[in-house]
Design an enzyme around this catalytic site. Structure first.
Site: not given
Ligand code: PLP
Length: 287
Positions: A33, A52, A100, A102, A147, A180, A205
């Site tokens: 996403y 991304r 379904r 895998h 993501k 994070e 991320l």
């Molecule tokens: N880290 C994680 C795990 C996230 O899910 C997000 C955003 O959803 C971020 C960092 C921040 O990313 P962005 O600045 O691209 O929104």
């Protein structure tokens, strides 16, 4: 017009929008996403977000459901239909619908869903007060750079935070270093006045807000280091904040009940928030 969503080629009322029960996103979290901020009707850093998205899809060997240019057109049309001024566009792509099993299906068409959400900016009081975070062990997989819509550890950690009246949870690795937040990147200004955020790797991320803020910090002459920092450093920090597409730059004023600095939003944090808001305010529609 009622709020609209876009689902696999159709615009439809948001509350009627649906995908098939054998969509692999629903059954396996087999998808990715993006969340793109929108300010004054303009998507902020749209191309980096789409870069991304394409990268996440490549890593999972899912095709882009349509060209980038077409995706931009669909996003704009959905924003228009929903009269979106400030908020977000949410995009989700899954491997598609298949019985379904895998292993990758032989023939499945990637499924695309887009929604928008209007959001209000935080009040000046909220920004001055900042938010509280707790810390939790990071129990995620080793591809946090993708993501992915598979977000169970993030959801569990966020819920834990909310249950103790906190806004976010910072995840901490086996060496006691902050990775994070559950949906944000984590930053501190250390005791020695060093602006620090964790370096990009498979363990976090690569936030688009993070990336933009590093550029803005550089332009403003604020020096920074991309490196991991320990929980102890975070607890002793002068300032702390989080960044994301929905929070922009949000001061963190308590970490696990310990006040950060003087317990109020810090100077560097406020300066960077201002820079980011300035950037957002000047954002133009990309081609
Ligand atoms: N880290 C994680 C795990 C996230 O899910 C997000 C955003 O959803 C971020 C960092 C921040 O990313 P962005 O600045 O691209 O929104």
């Amino acid at each position: 017009m009622p709020r609209q969503a876009y689902v696999n080629g159709r615009y439809c009322p948001h509350n009627e929008a649906a995908v098939h029960i054998e969509d692999r996103g629903y059954q396996f979290s087999d998808g990715v996403y993006e969340v793109v901020p929108v300010a004054k009707g303009v998507m902020v850093d749209e191309d980096p977000h789409l870069d991304r998205l394409e990268r996440s899809l490549r890593e999972l060997r899912i095709d882009m459901p349509m060209s980038r240019a077409a995706l931009k057109l669909v996003s704009r049309e959905l924003m228009r239909r929903n009269a979106l001024t400030n908020g977000i566009v949410y995009m989700q792509v899954t491997r598609g619908v298949a019985p379904r099993d895998h292993k990758f299906p032989k023939a499945a068409t990637p499924a695309l869903v887009l929604t928008t959400r209007q959001m209000k900016p935080p009040s000046a009081q909220k920004l001055a007060e900042g938010v509280r975070v707790i810390t939790v062990p990071d129990i995620r997989w080793k591809r946090c750079d993708i993501k992915s819509i598979s977000l169970l550890p993030n959801i569990l950690a966020k819920q834990k935070a909310v249950e103790v009246d906190c806004y976010e949870a910072w995840m901490v690795d086996a060496e006691d270093r902050v990775t994070e937040g559950t949906s944000t990147n984590a930053w501190i200004v250390t005791e020695d006045n060093e602006l620090v955020t964790r370096d990009v790797s498979n363990l976090i991320l690569s936030g688009i807000t993070r990336m933009r803020l590093l550029k803005l910090a550089e332009q403003a002459g604020v020096t920074f280091t991309e490196r991991s920092f320990t929980l102890e450093e975070a607890r002793k920090a002068r300032e702390a904040f989080i960044t994301s597409s929905t929070n922009f730059v949000m001061p963190v004023t308590r970490i696990d009940e310990v006040p950060v600095g003087n317990g109020h939003a810090g100077l560097v944090t406020c300066k960077l928030r201002e820079s980011y808001e300035g950037f957002v305010g000047e954002s133009k529609v990309s081609a």
